[in-house]
Design a protein around this motif. Structure first.
Motif, PDB file in Angstrom:
ATOM      1  N   SER A  48      78.404  36.063  41.078  1.00 19.67           N
ATOM      2  CA  SER A  48      77.907  36.372  39.739  1.00 19.67           C
ATOM      3  C   SER A  48      76.399  36.529  39.672  1.00 19.67           C
ATOM      4  CB  SER A  48      78.394  35.294  38.761  1.00 19.67           C
ATOM      5  OG  SER A  48      79.797  35.210  38.782  1.00 19.67           O
ATOM      6  N   LYS A  49      75.731  35.637  38.927  1.00 21.50           N
ATOM      7  CA  LYS A  49      74.310  35.809  38.631  1.00 21.50           C
ATOM      8  C   LYS A  49      73.422  35.788  39.870  1.00 21.50           C
ATOM      9  CE  LYS A  49      73.778  30.856  37.523  1.00 21.50           C
ATOM     10  NZ  LYS A  49      75.183  30.447  37.343  1.00 21.50           N
ATOM     11  N   TYR A  50      73.881  35.184  40.948  1.00 20.39           N
ATOM     12  CA  TYR A  50      73.034  35.071  42.138  1.00 20.39           C
ATOM     13  C   TYR A  50      72.835  36.403  42.854  1.00 20.39           C
ATOM     14  CZ  TYR A  50      73.519  30.086  41.384  1.00 20.39           C
ATOM     15  OH  TYR A  50      73.481  28.845  40.817  1.00 20.39           O
ATOM     16  N   THR A  51      73.675  37.405  42.542  1.00 21.64           N
ATOM     17  CA  THR A  51      73.501  38.709  43.184  1.00 21.64           C
ATOM     18  C   THR A  51      72.264  39.442  42.675  1.00 21.64           C
ATOM     19  OG1 THR A  51      74.980  39.760  41.568  1.00 21.64           O
ATOM     20  CG2 THR A  51      75.963  39.003  43.633  1.00 21.64           C
ATOM     21  N   TYR A  52      71.655  38.956  41.593  1.00 21.83           N
ATOM     22  CA  TYR A  52      70.424  39.565  41.081  1.00 21.83           C
ATOM     23  C   TYR A  52      69.222  39.283  41.981  1.00 21.83           C
ATOM     24  CZ  TYR A  52      72.438  40.329  36.385  1.00 21.83           C
ATOM     25  OH  TYR A  52      73.182  40.753  35.317  1.00 21.83           O
TER      26      TYR A  52
END
Length: 430
Positions: A48-52
């Motif tokens: 999720s958000k860590y791929t940013y």
């Protein structure tokens, strides 16, 4: 005392905004066929958000998860890991290319043989196109601004080493990432030809042209066993004139298509903008803060768990993923073919005879078609990556969102089951 067993470790890495469940069907089919001969790691460290956070930060996390898995296997038994393969979907393919470079640098492959590196719909050349259209510029700006470091890297505006973008640096033949990739016994990729508005054919196939932009001008030969895979193409020089009735039907369809966009955009775009300015903006801000802290800790030569959250962030959802893909779909839905790039940096063999059928298995370019207009760094990355031998599987899925369908990402995208079957039965080698 039982004798030790040699293990082939196979790692799966999901894409942007993704999580391990996106590869659930792929992993299940793979395990059913090869489960007795391999150990599977469906990576979860970049969910999720860590791929940013950027290809490099995500790659470092993946390396940590691989080492943890290896340690766990070794602690539980006398089994020995002797082989290693990695499969990346979408952004996961770029994260995997970075991770194997770090593993190589650490000496991981001195005792473990790298077997197969394979990607599904991965933007090896990023997603940037040199397009002067206002809408394209807006989407490009939003990608680089709201998607934090990952967005900047995908459009080649980041500075990884000096002024050089990471996706170019990772293709330099003297860098660990290229050397590690060259060490693998097999390098394979799957690229969608149409209906993938997130990762177009040219970047997934590491090609400087996209012959499928004019699909109706092609004579196509498909695989006898797997009909969704294209074996070869040739350009139809004397395209038959379309009958008036069909021309009228096509015109009506085009008008309805653009009317649909014209009607839907005023309704959906404001809702999408509100969503972007809330969830995605917050995610991007939190990501930049997280990356700064990770960089600061590395500068101090301290250990840090790069998957640790540094504050309250809104969790990424399938709605968020679909929202951004929708924006890319609209952008490419309205886009026309790009003009020819003035100069080719390719050292690849060209198809000199325009009447010759072009095989897709190692396809890079052809004089029959105009080149995709991209930046200089992307041209160099294309040339460097094609110095290695790739086996390329060119896919045509009759699906609205082929990017999701190619790995059967969820129950709504099931048309890629034949591609998964091909991967399991034909592409993967023990």
């Amino acid at each position: 005392m039982s004798s030790s067993k040699e293990i082939h470790l196979v790692v799966f890495s999901h894409g942007l905004w993704g999580n391990p469940s996106h590869l659930k069907y792929l992993v299940e089919q793979f395990e059913e066929k090869h489960g007795d001969n391999v150990h599977i790691l469906n990576a979860k460290c970049n969910s999720s958000k860590y791929t940013y956070d950027g290809i490099n930060v995500c790659g470092d996390r993946l390396v940590e998860e691989i080492h943890a898995e290896v340690k766990s296997l070794q602690d539980k038994s006398s089994n020995k890991i002797t082989k290693f393969s990695i499969i990346g979907y979408s952004l996961g393919g770029l994260i995997s290319r970075y991770a194997i470079g770090i593993l190589y640098q650490q000496g991981f492959f001195k005792l473990i043989e790298p077997i197969l590196f394979i990607t599904f719909a991965t933007p090896h050349l990023g997603i940037r196109r040199e397009d002067n259209k206002t809408f394209t510029k807006i989407v490009t700006w939003m990608s680089s601004t709201l998607l934090s470091q990952t967005g900047e890297q995908l459009i080649f505006v980041d500075k990884y080493e000096g002024d050089e973008p990471i996706l170019l640096s990772m293709t330099r033949p003297d860098k660990i990432f290229f050397i590690a990739l060259s060490e693998f016994k097999y390098r394979k990729l799957y690229a969608n030809t149409r209906n993938d508005r997130t990762v177009p054919f040219w970047t997934a196939a590491i090609s400087e042209i996209d012959p499928f932009e004019n699909f109706d001008e092609l004579e196509i030969v498909t695989n006898e066993k797997f009909g969704d895979i294209i074996e070869s193409i040739s350009k139809i020089e004397n395209v038959q004139k379309i009958p008036f009735n069909q021309m009228l039907t096509n015109t009506i369809k085009e008008v309805l298509r653009y009317l649909l966009v014209a009607v839907a955009t005023p309704i959906l775009l404001p809702l999408w903008i509100i969503f972007v300015l809330s969830t995605i903006t917050v995610q991007g801000i939190m990501s930049r803060r997280r990356v700064r802290k990770i960089s600061a800790m590395k500068t101090k030569n301290s250990n840090i768990d790069s998957s640790k959250d540094f504050g309250t962030a809104i969790g990424a959802t399938s709605l968020e993923e679909d929202a951004v893909e929708t924006a890319l779909n609209i952008k490419n839905f309205l886009a026309t073919s790009s003009p020819t790039t003035p100069k080719s940096l390719s050292n690849s063999k060209l198809f000199e005879n325009t009447s010759t059928s072009a095989s897709m298995s190692e396809f890079t370019t052809s004089l029959q078609f105009p080149r995709v207009r991209v930046c200089q760094a992307q041209c160099e990355a294309f040339s460097n990556l094609n110095k290695l031998k790739w086996e390329k599987y060119v896919v045509f899925l009759d699906a609205f969102n082929a990017h999701a369908a190619i790995v059967v990402r969820n129950r709504l995208h099931t048309k890629g089951k034949e591609i998964i079957k091909h991967f399991v039965e034909e592409a993967f080698i023990i």
